[in-house]
Design a protein around this motif. Structure first.
Motif, PDB file in Angstrom:
ATOM      1  N   GLU A 485      11.792   0.264   4.283  1.00 29.66           N
ATOM      2  CA  GLU A 485      11.115  -0.663   3.357  1.00 29.66           C
ATOM      3  C   GLU A 485      10.563  -1.903   4.067  1.00 29.66           C
ATOM      4  O   GLU A 485       9.670  -2.582   3.552  1.00 29.66           O
ATOM      5  CB  GLU A 485      12.054  -1.076   2.211  1.00 29.66           C
ATOM      6  CG  GLU A 485      13.379  -1.681   2.644  1.00 29.66           C
ATOM      7  CD  GLU A 485      14.490  -0.662   2.780  1.00 29.66           C
ATOM      8  OE1 GLU A 485      15.664  -1.051   2.591  1.00 29.66           O
ATOM      9  OE2 GLU A 485      14.195   0.522   3.077  1.00 29.66           O
ATOM     10  N   GLU A 486      11.090  -2.199   5.259  1.00 29.74           N
ATOM     11  CA  GLU A 486      10.598  -3.354   6.017  1.00 29.74           C
ATOM     12  C   GLU A 486       9.269  -3.061   6.721  1.00 29.74           C
ATOM     13  O   GLU A 486       8.401  -3.919   6.804  1.00 29.74           O
ATOM     14  CB  GLU A 486      11.609  -3.748   7.108  1.00 29.74           C
ATOM     15  CG  GLU A 486      12.850  -4.461   6.655  1.00 29.74           C
ATOM     16  CD  GLU A 486      13.720  -4.823   7.845  1.00 29.74           C
ATOM     17  OE1 GLU A 486      13.575  -5.958   8.360  1.00 29.74           O
ATOM     18  OE2 GLU A 486      14.528  -3.973   8.280  1.00 29.74           O
ATOM     19  N   ILE A 487       9.126  -1.843   7.210  1.00 28.87           N
ATOM     20  CA  ILE A 487       8.065  -1.579   8.180  1.00 28.87           C
ATOM     21  C   ILE A 487       7.055  -0.520   7.754  1.00 28.87           C
ATOM     22  O   ILE A 487       5.950  -0.459   8.305  1.00 28.87           O
ATOM     23  CB  ILE A 487       8.705  -1.176   9.544  1.00 28.87           C
ATOM     24  CG1 ILE A 487       7.685  -1.251  10.691  1.00 28.87           C
ATOM     25  CG2 ILE A 487       9.330   0.226   9.449  1.00 28.87           C
ATOM     26  CD1 ILE A 487       7.226  -2.641  11.021  1.00 28.87           C
ATOM     27  N   ASN A 488       7.389   0.294   6.734  1.00 26.92           N
ATOM     28  CA  ASN A 488       6.500   1.424   6.416  1.00 26.92           C
ATOM     29  C   ASN A 488       5.088   1.008   6.026  1.00 26.92           C
ATOM     30  O   ASN A 488       4.112   1.675   6.378  1.00 26.92           O
ATOM     31  CB  ASN A 488       7.123   2.309   5.331  1.00 26.92           C
ATOM     32  CG  ASN A 488       8.080   3.326   5.920  1.00 26.92           C
ATOM     33  OD1 ASN A 488       8.114   3.503   7.146  1.00 26.92           O
ATOM     34  ND2 ASN A 488       8.861   3.991   5.079  1.00 26.92           N
ATOM     35  N   GLU A 489       4.975  -0.067   5.281  1.00 31.78           N
ATOM     36  CA  GLU A 489       3.638  -0.505   4.874  1.00 31.78           C
ATOM     37  C   GLU A 489       2.783  -0.836   6.103  1.00 31.78           C
ATOM     38  O   GLU A 489       1.607  -0.437   6.194  1.00 31.78           O
ATOM     39  CB  GLU A 489       3.737  -1.734   3.958  1.00 31.78           C
ATOM     40  CG  GLU A 489       2.389  -2.153   3.402  1.00 31.78           C
ATOM     41  CD  GLU A 489       2.499  -3.354   2.461  1.00 31.78           C
ATOM     42  OE1 GLU A 489       1.458  -3.975   2.188  1.00 31.78           O
ATOM     43  OE2 GLU A 489       3.632  -3.673   2.016  1.00 31.78           O
ATOM     44  N   ALA A 490       3.388  -1.544   7.072  1.00 30.18           N
ATOM     45  CA  ALA A 490       2.664  -1.901   8.296  1.00 30.18           C
ATOM     46  C   ALA A 490       2.325  -0.655   9.116  1.00 30.18           C
ATOM     47  O   ALA A 490       1.245  -0.568   9.719  1.00 30.18           O
ATOM     48  CB  ALA A 490       3.503  -2.857   9.143  1.00 30.18           C
ATOM     49  N   LEU A 491       3.245   0.333   9.102  1.00 31.62           N
ATOM     50  CA  LEU A 491       2.991   1.568   9.855  1.00 31.62           C
ATOM     51  C   LEU A 491       1.816   2.335   9.251  1.00 31.62           C
ATOM     52  O   LEU A 491       0.941   2.827   9.979  1.00 31.62           O
ATOM     53  CB  LEU A 491       4.245   2.456   9.858  1.00 31.62           C
ATOM     54  CG  LEU A 491       5.454   1.939  10.642  1.00 31.62           C
ATOM     55  CD1 LEU A 491       6.633   2.904  10.491  1.00 31.62           C
ATOM     56  CD2 LEU A 491       5.114   1.750  12.121  1.00 31.62           C
TER      57      LEU A 491
END
Length: 620
Positions: A485-491
């Motif tokens: 949930e921390e990084i998936n959007e940025a990925l």
């Protein structure tokens, strides 16, 4: 009138300045002899430093304790990091320089070194004691004694300038050629040749219409060359791009019959990768345009360098063709372009220290060795100055391996393969370029520079701190894991697949599309963690993580090759007793006199079987 010097440096171009500064900084008494005190460190061609592979060399010079990076930082008017769309092994810093400030800064550095003396004169002869240097004799008939001599004559040895059907002696426009040295060296058994280079016309920037050109600004966040605390650029000047066209080409063709290059009046070979404009339209007749870079020569001058329009055609043809280039319709020309022929000495006649085989304590550096470019000259001057100092103090030679520096690649290429055309450095010449990046030159070389007395304690402290901080950051990357949930959007924004479980920053960084900037923006924890580190240190850590497997592969190749580099060949080895050597291999080995088996293996004409025979003969 003169003391006996440890080192005399002949010529005050980029090679001569670095040679004099290095030897003097290390403690030698140095005399710098130049034909004109007002042209010390003159940028004879374009007002720029660095570029592809050349920028890496400037950073290596700086890391060792040389001055070119510092001078470039203090006098640049624009900075760009080239090849950022490629991997970090290809990133190359380049700057536009203020031509007059550059020369002034270099002279100031030399004048503030108490071990450097100056003499304005022309050297006509090398003084010898048997096969060893003992000084020089000048055009005034003055004999000056020294323990070593470094020749950095640039394009001045029997220089001949060509403009159309006109030609006249000169080492640079407005300056006379140097005679005597070539003739003496030939009588001593040296082989000499001729090379050619050229320069474009200079024009009045006030007469140009920049609205018809493409602007080429500097980087938004400009970097610098030196690892010391030189200031970053606060403001920059733009360069501009325009193009030739068929009308320009047709006008240029009208001058071909008067071209010294096509008529055969020029015998020397020019740089293949920086051809004259007439050569370009002749060789690439299918192309209807060629790029022209319009480069300002400084902050406070209207003079402009027309990069890409190097020519030796008649001046009236040059002018007529220039006026047909978009933006140049009302151009005023300051002076025409010209070609220059000059003497060089094939560098296979040198040791890896740049000392000549024939004459002890005589060193060659720069264009006298067949190279082209300020950066190539400067690094040779640095190495020749270091080794001249070490020779007169009975210290071991200082040599950089191909795996340690682009400087090592350049010198190794020159002394083993020679060159029949002006040698220019490219990243493709370096087989270990993933290790030889511009960002890690300090880590590779500063400790070496400190050990020989060139790099200062501040440099060493800085690089040790950087290494420690890089290790700290990598440890944090290995230990810190991010939730989906921390990084998936940025990925997903980066075009990278989302994660399903906690994943370390290291694993994420190994993905090609993911950068530490993107991770920092997505994770306040990582952003906070990196706040105490400098931008260069963070980038260094990221490169280590991202390219770790490639770096390790190259290190293994280096270890394998170093086994051959560590097999020394005695200086006066008699190759005639090794009857199993091929005839060509024996002749090349006798001529080049390699110091190691590794060096012997890179000599053109020496076969793998020759190397096997040689290794058997010396007991390996």
């Amino acid at each position: 009138m003169f003391q006996e010097y440890d080192v005399i440096v002949v010529g005050a171009g980029h090679a001569g300045c670095e040679a004099a500064a290095a030897a003097a900084t290390m403690g030698s008494s140095v005399l710098l002899i130049t034909m004109n005190m007002h042209t010390i460190a003159q940028m004879s061609c374009n007002p720029a430093m660095g570029g592809v592979a050349k920028g890496q060399i400037v950073r290596e010079i700086d890391a060792l304790g040389g001055q070119s990076g510092i001078v470039s930082d203090k006098t640049m008017i624009q900075f760009r990091m080239l090849n950022l769309s490629k991997g970090p092994a290809m990133w190359s810093p380049r700057c536009q320089s203020d031509r007059m400030m550059f020369a002034h800064e270099w002279r100031s550095i030399l004048e503030n070194n108490p071990n450097v003396d100056f003499w304005q004169d022309t050297v006509k002869e090398i003084l010898l004691d048997g096969n060893q240097v003992k000084g020089v004799k000048t055009s005034l008939g003055i004999e000056i004694k020294s323990k070593s001599v470094v020749l950095t004559n640039g394009t001045f040895l029997n220089g001949l300038i060509h403009i159309g059907e006109k030609n006249f002696g000169g080492g640079r426009t407005g300056e006379k050629a140097a005679t005597g040295i070539t003739e003496q060296l030939i009588t001593l058994g040296f082989e000499a040749g001729r090379m050619k280079t050229g320069t474009p016309p200079r024009v009045d920037g006030r007469s140009l219409d920049y609205s018809k050109m493409e602007e080429q600004p500097g980087d938004e966040n400009p970097a610098k060359f030196s690892y010391k605390d030189t200031e970053k650029l606060a403001k920059q000047r733009s360069c501009w791009i325009t193009y030739t066209n068929n009308e320009v080409h047709e006008i240029l063709r009208t001058g071909f019959e008067k071209s010294p290059m096509f008529s055969g009046r020029i015998k020397g070979l020019g740089p293949r990768y920086c051809p004259s404009v007439e050569d370009k339209i002749n060789r690439f007749a299918d192309k209807d345009r060629h790029q022209i870079f319009v480069e300002p020569e400084g902050w406070d001058t209207v003079e402009v360098y027309v990069n890409g329009f190097s020519t030796s055609l008649p001046e009236d043809v040059q002018y007529a063709a220039l006026k047909k280039i978009p933006g140049f319709e009302n151009v005023k020309m300051f002076r025409p372009g010209y070609a220059i022929e000059y003497d060089y000495f094939p560098p296979t006649q040198l040791k890896s220290t740049l000392e000549t085989h024939r004459i002890k304590n005589l060193f060659f550096a720069g264009q006298i060795n067949g190279t082209t470019g300020y950066e190539e000259a400067a690094c040779q001057g640095l190495m020749a100055g270091i080794n001249a100092h070490r020779n007169v103090n009975s210290l071991a030679p200082f040599v950089l391996k191909r795996s340690e520096a682009y400087i090592g690649v350049l010198i190794d290429d020159l002394i083993n393969k020679g060159t029949e055309e002006p040698y220019r450095m490219f990243t493709s010449r370096a087989e270990y370029r993933t290790l030889l990046r511009q960002d890690n030159a300090d880590i590779r070389l500063t400790e070496k520079g400190f050990e020989i007395g060139l790099a200062d304690q501040e440099r060493l402290d800085n690089v040790r701190k950087k290494v420690q901080q890089v290790e700290e950051i990598i440890t944090e990357f290995n230990g810190h894991k991010l939730y989906p949930e921390e990084i998936n959007e940025a990925l997903e924004e980066s075009g990278s697949a989302p994660i399903r479980e906690k994943t370390s920053v290291t694993q994420l960084l190994k993905r090609p599309q993911v950068s530490i900037d993107k991770i920092s923006k997505a994770s306040p924890v990582i952003s906070s963690l990196l706040e105490k580190y400098g931008e260069d240190t963070i980038k260094q850590a990221e490169i280590h993580v991202k390219y770790d497997s490639y770096i390790e592969k190259e290190k293994l190749l280096v270890e394998k090759m170093n086994r051959l580099e560590d097999l020394n060949i005695i200086e006066n080895f008699n190759y005639d007793v090794v009857t199993s050597l091929s005839f060509e291999g024996r002749e090349k080995l006798k001529r080049t006199r390699p110091s190691t088996i590794g060096q012997a293996s890179r000599i053109s004409g020496v076969s793998p079987s020759d190397i096997s025979v040689l290794m058997l003969f010396i007991g390996r």
